[in-house]
Design a protein around this motif. Structure first.
Motif, PDB file in Angstrom:
ATOM      1  N   TYR A  35       0.840  -1.186   0.000  1.00 42.56           N
ATOM      2  CA  TYR A  35       0.000   0.000   0.000  1.00 42.56           C
ATOM      3  C   TYR A  35       0.880   1.242   0.000  1.00 42.56           C
ATOM      4  CZ  TYR A  35      -4.166  -2.603   1.586  1.00 42.56           C
ATOM      5  OH  TYR A  35      -5.234  -3.459   1.697  1.00 42.56           O
ATOM      6  N   LYS A  40      -2.475  12.874   1.812  1.00 33.82           N
ATOM      7  CA  LYS A  40      -3.825  13.049   2.357  1.00 33.82           C
ATOM      8  C   LYS A  40      -4.214  11.896   3.270  1.00 33.82           C
ATOM      9  CE  LYS A  40      -5.531  15.798  -1.499  1.00 33.82           C
ATOM     10  NZ  LYS A  40      -6.499  15.917  -2.586  1.00 33.82           N
ATOM     11  N   LYS A  41      -3.275  11.010   3.526  1.00 32.20           N
ATOM     12  CA  LYS A  41      -3.433   9.896   4.471  1.00 32.20           C
ATOM     13  C   LYS A  41      -4.282   8.750   3.947  1.00 32.20           C
ATOM     14  CE  LYS A  41      -0.923  12.176   7.323  1.00 32.20           C
ATOM     15  NZ  LYS A  41       0.531  11.859   7.362  1.00 32.20           N
ATOM     16  N   PHE A  42      -4.664   8.789   2.656  1.00 35.32           N
ATOM     17  CA  PHE A  42      -5.389   7.643   2.113  1.00 35.32           C
ATOM     18  C   PHE A  42      -4.433   6.470   1.919  1.00 35.32           C
ATOM     19  CE2 PHE A  42      -9.655   8.778   1.197  1.00 35.32           C
ATOM     20  CZ  PHE A  42      -9.668  10.143   1.010  1.00 35.32           C
ATOM     21  N   LEU A  43      -4.925   5.284   2.259  1.00 36.26           N
ATOM     22  CA  LEU A  43      -4.172   4.059   1.979  1.00 36.26           C
ATOM     23  C   LEU A  43      -4.662   3.514   0.650  1.00 36.26           C
ATOM     24  CD1 LEU A  43      -4.178   2.433   5.470  1.00 36.26           C
ATOM     25  CD2 LEU A  43      -2.159   2.549   4.043  1.00 36.26           C
ATOM     26  N   ILE A  45      -4.120   0.624  -2.370  1.00 33.84           N
ATOM     27  CA  ILE A  45      -3.479  -0.635  -2.744  1.00 33.84           C
ATOM     28  C   ILE A  45      -2.643  -0.424  -3.999  1.00 33.84           C
ATOM     29  CG2 ILE A  45      -5.494  -1.381  -4.080  1.00 33.84           C
ATOM     30  CD1 ILE A  45      -3.305  -3.758  -2.021  1.00 33.84           C
ATOM     31  N   GLN A 104      -6.315  -8.027   7.391  1.00 30.59           N
ATOM     32  CA  GLN A 104      -4.939  -7.887   6.944  1.00 30.59           C
ATOM     33  C   GLN A 104      -4.066  -7.433   8.117  1.00 30.59           C
ATOM     34  OE1 GLN A 104      -4.770  -5.425   3.416  1.00 30.59           O
ATOM     35  NE2 GLN A 104      -6.385  -6.599   2.415  1.00 30.59           N
TER      36      GLN A 104
ATOM     37  N   LEU B 100      -9.200  -4.203  -0.027  1.00 32.12           N
ATOM     38  CA  LEU B 100      -9.741  -3.213   0.896  1.00 32.12           C
ATOM     39  C   LEU B 100      -9.765  -1.829   0.267  1.00 32.12           C
ATOM     40  CD1 LEU B 100      -8.102  -4.211   4.297  1.00 32.12           C
ATOM     41  CD2 LEU B 100     -10.476  -4.487   3.613  1.00 32.12           C
ATOM     42  N   TRP B 102     -10.268   2.060   1.430  1.00 32.60           N
ATOM     43  CA  TRP B 102     -10.117   2.719   2.711  1.00 32.60           C
ATOM     44  C   TRP B 102     -10.711   4.125   2.735  1.00 32.60           C
ATOM     45  CZ3 TRP B 102      -7.145   0.440   6.758  1.00 32.60           C
ATOM     46  CH2 TRP B 102      -6.522  -0.763   6.403  1.00 32.60           C
ATOM     47  N   GLY B 103     -11.191   4.512   3.922  1.00 37.64           N
ATOM     48  CA  GLY B 103     -11.508   5.907   4.175  1.00 37.64           C
ATOM     49  C   GLY B 103     -10.237   6.646   4.564  1.00 37.64           C
ATOM     50  N   ALA B 104     -10.354   7.957   4.749  1.00 35.29           N
ATOM     51  CA  ALA B 104      -9.184   8.792   5.033  1.00 35.29           C
ATOM     52  C   ALA B 104      -8.783   8.771   6.496  1.00 35.29           C
ATOM     53  CB  ALA B 104      -9.451  10.224   4.605  1.00 35.29           C
TER      54      ALA B 104
END
Lengths: 115, 112
Positions: A35, A40-43, A45, A104, B100, B102-104
């Motif tokens: 990842y 902006k802190k989004f993870l 994949i 995970q 997955l 994901w949200g922020a």
């Protein structure tokens, strides 16, 4: 005992260099992931491997190449590093069980900074 | 296109009170929803999940509620403890590939 371990934890390098991040899991899981956590802190994949075979390959530049020598390892090699590659990269693993969603397990991340 | 949204970047709650973290999603085909907790300089750790066929799942102080008609889920922590201060991520997945989305994240701060 660390379940998912990534090395190095920090990586500072110059633009244009080639670098690798290693990941190992001792959980016996079949599936491993990479990842990218952006500013902006989004993870998001990047890749997923199941039993050493690529199963998810999201839209990432060709400069990123995953390598899975065995199902316990998934390494990430990055060529010609660019400023926009600066981010935290997380490795994760999971065991796929039909009919249920297994969580995970994540490593602690590799903080990549491009100068 | 953001399929999983956490609209509150941060939340501050008094120790001992209830913390409620919210998550909205747009794709009604999601099969599972998960909550992860993340401390600084560590990877996310799994907290609790819920299947789309259920509306509630409870594990100790943590309960997740799912409202499919509103495409909304929430995580309740009660009572809140100082160690709960972390960033909480909501994630969703399909049974077909378990990828997955994901949200922020929402940063939860528990005040003593």
């Amino acid at each position: 005992d660390t379940a998912v371990s990534q090395t190095p934890k920090y990586l500072v390098t110059q633009m244009g260099n080639d670098k690798s991040i290693k990941c190992e899991q001792n959980l016996g899981h079949d599936t491993m992931y990479w990842y990218k956590q952006d500013s902006k802190k989004f993870l998001k994949i990047m890749f997923s491997y199941n039993n050493k075979e690529l199963i998810i390959n999201e839209t990432v530049p060709n400069r990123f190449s995953p390598k899975s020598p065995d199902k316990a390892h998934l390494n990430l090699h990055i060529n010609s590093l660019e400023l926009g590659d600066s981010a935290v990269y997380f490795c994760a693993s999971s065991q796929e069980v039909s009919g249920s969603n297994q969580p995970q397990h994540f490593g602690d991340g590799t903080r990549l900074s491009i100068l | 296109d953001q399929q999983v949204k956490q609209n509150s970047p941060s939340l501050s709650v008094q120790e001992g009170r209830i913390s409620i973290l919210n998550c909205d999603y747009t794709n009604s085909m999601f099969d599972y929803f998960l909550w992860y907790k993340k401390y600084p300089a560590e990877g996310p750790t799994f907290l609790i999940s819920i299947s789309s066929i259920k509306d509630k799942n409870e594990d100790g102080r943590f309960t997740v509620f799912l409202n499919k008609s509103a495409k909304h889920l929430s995580l309740h922590i009660v009572p809140s403890q100082p160690g709960d201060s972390a960033v909480y991520f909501c994630a969703a997945s399909f049974e077909s590939n378990y990828q997955l989305i994901w949200g922020a994240g929402t940063k939860l701060i528990i005040k003593p």
